[in-house]
Write a protein that holds these residues in place. Sequence first.
Motif, mmCIF file in Angstrom:
data_model
loop_
_atom_site.group_PDB
_atom_site.id
_atom_site.type_symbol
_atom_site.label_atom_id
_atom_site.label_comp_id
_atom_site.label_asym_id
_atom_site.label_seq_id
_atom_site.Cartn_x
_atom_site.Cartn_y
_atom_site.Cartn_z
ATOM 1 N N ALA A 35 35.093 38.941 37.428
ATOM 2 C CA ALA A 35 35.669 38.514 36.154
ATOM 3 C C ALA A 35 35.061 39.310 35.016
ATOM 4 O O ALA A 35 33.984 39.898 35.160
ATOM 5 N N TRP A 36 35.760 39.302 33.914
ATOM 6 C CA TRP A 36 35.248 39.829 32.659
ATOM 7 C C TRP A 36 35.161 38.676 31.666
ATOM 8 O O TRP A 36 36.112 37.903 31.511
ATOM 9 N N ALA A 49 39.316 37.533 31.832
ATOM 10 C CA ALA A 49 40.202 37.796 32.958
ATOM 11 C C ALA A 49 39.408 37.676 34.243
ATOM 12 O O ALA A 49 38.198 37.925 34.251
ATOM 13 N N ALA A 50 40.099 37.296 35.304
ATOM 14 C CA ALA A 50 39.444 37.140 36.595
ATOM 15 C C ALA A 50 40.340 37.669 37.703
ATOM 16 O O ALA A 50 41.574 37.699 37.553
ATOM 17 N N ARG A 66 48.456 42.047 27.367
ATOM 18 C CA ARG A 66 47.744 43.178 26.745
ATOM 19 C C ARG A 66 46.634 43.716 27.641
ATOM 20 O O ARG A 66 46.365 44.918 27.617
ATOM 21 N N PHE A 67 45.995 42.852 28.386
ATOM 22 C CA PHE A 67 44.877 43.250 29.244
ATOM 23 C C PHE A 67 45.305 43.190 30.713
ATOM 24 O O PHE A 67 46.135 42.358 31.097
ATOM 25 N N ALA A 68 44.689 44.034 31.510
ATOM 26 C CA ALA A 68 44.949 44.013 32.948
ATOM 27 C C ALA A 68 43.646 44.248 33.704
ATOM 28 O O ALA A 68 42.954 45.245 33.457
ATOM 29 N N ILE A 69 43.335 43.321 34.609
ATOM 30 C CA ILE A 69 42.140 43.455 35.433
ATOM 31 C C ILE A 69 42.548 43.987 36.803
ATOM 32 O O ILE A 69 43.612 43.626 37.337
ATOM 33 N N SER A 70 41.708 44.841 37.365
ATOM 34 C CA SER A 70 41.985 45.390 38.687
ATOM 35 C C SER A 70 40.662 45.637 39.396
ATOM 36 O O SER A 70 39.610 45.696 38.762
#
Length: 115
Positions: A35-36, A49-50, A66-70
């Motif tokens: 996560a962030w 984000a997780a 707007r944000f994307a976690i990968s």
Amino acid sequence: QVQLVESGGGLVQPGGSLRLSCAASGRVFSISAMAWYRQAPGKERELVAAITREGDTSYRDSVKGRFAISRDNAKNTVSLQMNSLKPEDAAVYYCNLKVVGMNYWGKGTLVTVSS
């Protein structure tokens, strides 16, 4: 022992983009949830984000779209692509790893959004 090192923070104008990365040491990355989080001055740390070990993602409402976690399990990295940044996104961003009831944190990377 797990160590997390964030990178990619910096100064960006409103509407701009940044990509944060977190490199994890240790052998547990592929079975960990990542996560962030972020913490602005005078505010509590909040989840941004997780991503589960299966790749399922979730976001706080203010960053959706707007944000994307990968994540890249082969490279032991998790990234956060941040687009259309707003002044209210400015904060220290922390990488977090959860595994087997343990919680690990990086030292954070500063994101400043200002014209």
